[in-house]
Structure formats: C-alpha cells, structure tokens
Design an enzyme around this catalytic site. Structure first.
Site, PDB file in Angstrom:
ATOM      1  N   TYR A  32       7.553  -1.286  -7.797  1.00  0.00           N
ATOM      2  CA  TYR A  32       6.396  -2.158  -8.032  1.00  0.00           C
ATOM      3  C   TYR A  32       6.416  -2.806  -9.415  1.00  0.00           C
ATOM      4  CZ  TYR A  32       4.247   0.273  -4.031  1.00  0.00           C
ATOM      5  OH  TYR A  32       3.970   0.782  -2.793  1.00  0.00           O
ATOM      6  N   HIS A  59       0.902  -7.735  -8.965  1.00  0.00           N
ATOM      7  CA  HIS A  59      -0.202  -6.761  -9.018  1.00  0.00           C
ATOM      8  C   HIS A  59      -0.062  -5.822 -10.218  1.00  0.00           C
ATOM      9  CE1 HIS A  59      -3.697  -5.992  -6.701  1.00  0.00           C
ATOM     10  NE2 HIS A  59      -3.290  -5.015  -5.947  1.00  0.00           N
ATOM     11  N   ASN A 109      -5.512   1.200  -5.439  1.00  0.00           N
ATOM     12  CA  ASN A 109      -6.816   1.333  -4.776  1.00  0.00           C
ATOM     13  C   ASN A 109      -7.534   2.639  -5.091  1.00  0.00           C
ATOM     14  OD1 ASN A 109      -5.009   2.850  -3.342  1.00  0.00           O
ATOM     15  ND2 ASN A 109      -5.679   2.187  -1.318  1.00  0.00           N
TER      16      ASN A 109
END
Length: 198
Positions: free
Chosen positions: A21, A26, A79
C-alpha cells in the site's frame, strides 16, 4: 479554540500498513508524517499500548520552546484508524483540539491542500472511524487527490499508486503538506489556512 500550550500534539497520518500500500493515493497521510519524522530526526517505533507506530519529538523552535508532537501511523488499516488514534490520545493526554488527521481527499484537485477543524467525514473511512471514536472536533489536513477518471470505482482509485505524471510533483506536494502541518501546530489554524488553503 484555545489549547494548552504545554499539551502535546498528535499528528496522525492515515493510510494502510504494509509495502503493498506504501505508494497508494490513500497512503499520502503516511508519506507526510514520514517526512515530518525525517525532519525531526526520528524513526518510527511500535507503540506498546496502541496499534500504531510513533515518533516523539518537537517541531518549531529548537529545544524546549518547540511544540511537543507525537507523529503516528495507525497500523490497523484505514477503516479502523479511530482505535489506535484514541489509544494514543489517551496515553499521551492529548486534547482533541490538538489532534491532526492528515489524509487524502477526493473532492479536492491533486496536490491542493485544505486545513480545517471539525466537519463531516465526506465518505472517508479513516475519518469516519476517528469521528465515531472521539467526535469530529479534531483538525484535518486534507491532501487533494482528485476524482477517479471515467467510471473507475473510488475504492480502486484510492488503492492505486499515484500516476507517473502525479509522481513528478508528489515530493513537492508532500513537502508542502508537511510545512502546513508545522504551521498549524506552531502558528494556529487561521494563519496556516491563510498560507496553505490556496
């Protein structure tokens, strides 16, 4: 909002853990706090009480005149960011008004910054989790990533790496976002907004 000058600031860069990631849109929050850590000469270490990596230090004037900061990267996935941030807030006794979330923002053009206090989460799962955990009254440094092209789903867009064209300017924009965080902590929201909310 007046804050206790001796209280530390908690700067939470939002992102997802793991090398897969690392360069995603993000994860721009992680990129900004990584640069801030580099500036204060710190290395991220696992925190004993929170699912996060942290660096403690000071920004601003050298020595005790500088503002105490805790730079954090929640290691919980985006999240679930609220859990680690709340645990760090409690551990370091940080007033909510001294918490800054640095995050990607779809509704702002690429590289544009917006600083604000409070507000909604605009569908951002990291903010949603933080607000659920501690209310909305924390600062945000919103780093514009723009909207996905064509019909690309938002989830696919934010979990893709910056494009090669975007990467040409990424270092400059991350540097500017780090400057904006420092200005927010040292000079306060209004002055930082007048400089960086371009």
């Amino acid at each position: 909002m007046t804050t206790d000058a001796s209280a530390p600031w908690l700067i939470a860069g939002l992102g997802n853990p793991g090398p897969g990631y690392a360069q995603n849109r993000h994860n721009v929050g992680f990129m900004v706090v990584d640069l801030l850590a580099e500036r204060i000469g710190g290395t991220f270490k696992r925190h004993g009480k929170a699912q996060a990596q942290v660096v403690e230090g000071r920004i601003g004037a050298p020595g005790p005149a500088g503002r105490r900061v805790v730079l954090a990267k929640p290691m919980s996935y985006m999240n679930l960011s609220g859990g680690p941030v709340t645990a760090l807030r409690d551990f370091y006794k940080v007033p909510t008004g001294n918490i800054v979330a640095v995050h990607d923002e779809l509704d702002i053009d690429y590289g544009v910054l917006r600083l604000k206090l409070g507000g909604g989460d605009n569908g951002h799962n990291g903010l949603k989790s933080m607000t659920k955990a501690m209310g909305p009254d924390y600062h945000r440094v919103r780093f514009g990533i723009g909207r996905p092209p064509g019909r690309m789903p938002v989830a696919d867009f934010v979990l893709k790496d910056f494009s090669s064209a975007e990467r040409k300017e990424l270092d400059y924009f991350v540097d500017r976002a780090a400057d904006a965080v420092e200005a927010l902590v040292i000079e306060g929201l209004e002055r930082a907004q007048s400089t960086y909310n371009s």
